[in-house]
Design a protein around this motif. Sequence first.
Motif, PDB file in Angstrom:
ATOM      1  N   SER A 173       0.838  -1.193   0.000  1.00  0.00           N
ATOM      2  CA  SER A 173       0.000   0.000   0.000  1.00  0.00           C
ATOM      3  C   SER A 173       0.870   1.239   0.000  1.00  0.00           C
ATOM      4  N   LEU A 174       0.244   2.379  -0.293  1.00  0.00           N
ATOM      5  CA  LEU A 174       0.897   3.680  -0.177  1.00  0.00           C
ATOM      6  C   LEU A 174       0.632   4.241   1.206  1.00  0.00           C
ATOM      7  N   LYS A 175       1.673   4.746   1.849  1.00  0.00           N
ATOM      8  CA  LYS A 175       1.511   5.347   3.169  1.00  0.00           C
ATOM      9  C   LYS A 175       2.529   6.462   3.351  1.00  0.00           C
ATOM     10  N   ARG A 176       2.169   7.446   4.180  1.00  0.00           N
ATOM     11  CA  ARG A 176       3.132   8.458   4.612  1.00  0.00           C
ATOM     12  C   ARG A 176       3.876   7.873   5.812  1.00  0.00           C
ATOM     13  N   VAL A 177       5.194   7.796   5.731  1.00  0.00           N
ATOM     14  CA  VAL A 177       5.975   7.015   6.693  1.00  0.00           C
ATOM     15  C   VAL A 177       6.776   7.930   7.616  1.00  0.00           C
ATOM     16  N   THR A 178       6.687   7.634   8.916  1.00  0.00           N
ATOM     17  CA  THR A 178       7.487   8.300   9.939  1.00  0.00           C
ATOM     18  C   THR A 178       8.304   7.246  10.678  1.00  0.00           C
ATOM     19  N   GLN A 179       9.578   7.526  10.916  1.00  0.00           N
ATOM     20  CA  GLN A 179      10.451   6.595  11.617  1.00  0.00           C
ATOM     21  C   GLN A 179      10.769   7.111  13.009  1.00  0.00           C
ATOM     22  N   ASP A 180      10.688   6.212  13.987  1.00  0.00           N
ATOM     23  CA  ASP A 180      11.054   6.531  15.363  1.00  0.00           C
ATOM     24  C   ASP A 180      11.920   5.390  15.878  1.00  0.00           C
ATOM     25  N   GLY A 181      13.235   5.524  15.739  1.00  0.00           N
ATOM     26  CA  GLY A 181      14.128   4.419  16.075  1.00  0.00           C
ATOM     27  C   GLY A 181      13.938   3.289  15.083  1.00  0.00           C
ATOM     28  N   ASP A 182      13.658   2.087  15.609  1.00  0.00           N
ATOM     29  CA  ASP A 182      13.387   0.933  14.746  1.00  0.00           C
ATOM     30  C   ASP A 182      11.914   0.807  14.384  1.00  0.00           C
ATOM     31  N   THR A 183      11.118   1.747  14.857  1.00  0.00           N
ATOM     32  CA  THR A 183       9.675   1.696  14.630  1.00  0.00           C
ATOM     33  C   THR A 183       9.289   2.555  13.434  1.00  0.00           C
ATOM     34  N   LEU A 184       8.385   2.022  12.643  1.00  0.00           N
ATOM     35  CA  LEU A 184       7.829   2.771  11.522  1.00  0.00           C
ATOM     36  C   LEU A 184       6.347   3.009  11.769  1.00  0.00           C
ATOM     37  N   ILE A 185       5.915   4.214  11.526  1.00  0.00           N
ATOM     38  CA  ILE A 185       4.492   4.545  11.619  1.00  0.00           C
ATOM     39  C   ILE A 185       3.998   4.808  10.209  1.00  0.00           C
ATOM     40  N   LEU A 186       3.049   3.980   9.787  1.00  0.00           N
ATOM     41  CA  LEU A 186       2.504   4.068   8.432  1.00  0.00           C
ATOM     42  C   LEU A 186       1.185   4.812   8.497  1.00  0.00           C
ATOM     43  N   ASN A 187       1.200   6.032   8.017  1.00  0.00           N
ATOM     44  CA  ASN A 187       0.054   6.922   8.150  1.00  0.00           C
ATOM     45  C   ASN A 187      -0.730   7.031   6.847  1.00  0.00           C
ATOM     46  N   PRO A 188      -2.025   6.746   6.886  1.00  0.00           N
ATOM     47  CA  PRO A 188      -2.877   7.068   5.740  1.00  0.00           C
ATOM     48  C   PRO A 188      -3.137   8.571   5.720  1.00  0.00           C
ATOM     49  N   CYS A 189      -3.632   9.061   4.621  1.00  0.00           N
ATOM     50  CA  CYS A 189      -3.980  10.480   4.510  1.00  0.00           C
ATOM     51  C   CYS A 189      -5.487  10.603   4.314  1.00  0.00           C
ATOM     52  N   ASN A 190      -6.207   9.947   5.186  1.00  0.00           N
ATOM     53  CA  ASN A 190      -7.667   9.965   5.195  1.00  0.00           C
ATOM     54  C   ASN A 190      -8.095   9.623   6.617  1.00  0.00           C
ATOM     55  N   PRO A 191      -8.833  10.502   7.298  1.00  0.00           N
ATOM     56  CA  PRO A 191      -9.196  10.259   8.701  1.00  0.00           C
ATOM     57  C   PRO A 191     -10.054   9.014   8.916  1.00  0.00           C
ATOM     58  N   GLU A 192     -10.592   8.441   7.855  1.00  0.00           N
ATOM     59  CA  GLU A 192     -11.385   7.225   8.004  1.00  0.00           C
ATOM     60  C   GLU A 192     -10.524   5.979   8.191  1.00  0.00           C
ATOM     61  N   TYR A 193      -9.218   6.114   7.985  1.00  0.00           N
ATOM     62  CA  TYR A 193      -8.298   4.994   8.143  1.00  0.00           C
ATOM     63  C   TYR A 193      -7.361   5.254   9.320  1.00  0.00           C
ATOM     64  N   HIS A 194      -6.849   4.178   9.907  1.00  0.00           N
ATOM     65  CA  HIS A 194      -5.982   4.282  11.071  1.00  0.00           C
ATOM     66  C   HIS A 194      -4.530   4.032  10.692  1.00  0.00           C
ATOM     67  N   ALA A 195      -3.630   4.684  11.453  1.00  0.00           N
ATOM     68  CA  ALA A 195      -2.199   4.465  11.255  1.00  0.00           C
ATOM     69  C   ALA A 195      -1.817   3.079  11.773  1.00  0.00           C
ATOM     70  N   MET A 196      -0.726   2.538  11.238  1.00  0.00           N
ATOM     71  CA  MET A 196      -0.219   1.253  11.696  1.00  0.00           C
ATOM     72  C   MET A 196       1.206   1.433  12.191  1.00  0.00           C
ATOM     73  N   VAL A 197       1.513   0.850  13.347  1.00  0.00           N
ATOM     74  CA  VAL A 197       2.860   0.892  13.913  1.00  0.00           C
ATOM     75  C   VAL A 197       3.518  -0.453  13.670  1.00  0.00           C
ATOM     76  N   THR A 198       4.715  -0.435  13.093  1.00  0.00           N
ATOM     77  CA  THR A 198       5.409  -1.670  12.761  1.00  0.00           C
ATOM     78  C   THR A 198       6.913  -1.428  12.831  1.00  0.00           C
ATOM     79  N   ASP A 199       7.707  -2.357  12.338  1.00  0.00           N
ATOM     80  CA  ASP A 199       9.167  -2.175  12.280  1.00  0.00           C
ATOM     81  C   ASP A 199       9.687  -2.740  10.965  1.00  0.00           C
ATOM     82  N   TYR A 200      10.988  -2.582  10.748  1.00  0.00           N
ATOM     83  CA  TYR A 200      11.576  -2.962   9.472  1.00  0.00           C
ATOM     84  C   TYR A 200      11.523  -4.467   9.218  1.00  0.00           C
TER      85      TYR A 200
END
Length: 217
Positions: A173-200
């Motif tokens: 999928s397409l997501k706006r990605v933010t990195q925090d250490g080894d954690t990745l936050i995959l952010n949609p750009c639509n408030p109807e969808y939720h972000a997902m927290v994952t790692d590499y």
Amino acid sequence: MSTQLGNKKIMAKNIQYYMDLYNKTRNDICQDLGIKYTTFTDWIKANTYPRIDKIELMANYFNIEKSDLIEEHNKESVQSDRPLPSNIILPSAHKLPIMGTICAGDGVVCEDDYQGTFIVDIDVKADYCLKVHGDSMIGANIYDGDIVFISKSYDFVQDQIYAIERLDYNEASLKRVTQDGDTLILNPCNPEYHAMVTDYEEVRIIGRCVGVLHKYV
């Protein structure tokens, strides 16, 4: 010019030539002409030969003669006989492969399926294109049916849009990605969808989105 009729390889080459010339994918033509995808795929893979009514249908679609599809041509003669489309990009352009569909929704399998080529300006630094399916990125002005340009080479930049593959579900999928250490936050750009927290270890970044072409312009 060859007059060999019924040659599946010549037919396949000619169909592909006009698909590339007019920036048409297999899906485009099948939807526009009401042809089964598997049937059309067999034509351009030279597995089968279309009936004469289908040849006429494609010729009308490309605004060419039936002989342009049936007979063997060299590229120079075809270009000299037929005017190019008014919106075609010539010297400063290059072709990118369209490699299938990527989700902009709740996650679907990314179709790794070559669907032709798309002509773009040489300044677009991308390796391939993907068609968007879904509405999770509308806040970034990426809509269902758009074409996104993906670069496989990139330096990671916070809050940029990437094509992400989830390895555990074989989803992309397409997501706006933010990195925090080894954690990745995959952010949609639509408030109807939720972000997902994952790692590499759970995802693979396929590439960075470096441009988008809207379906309706």
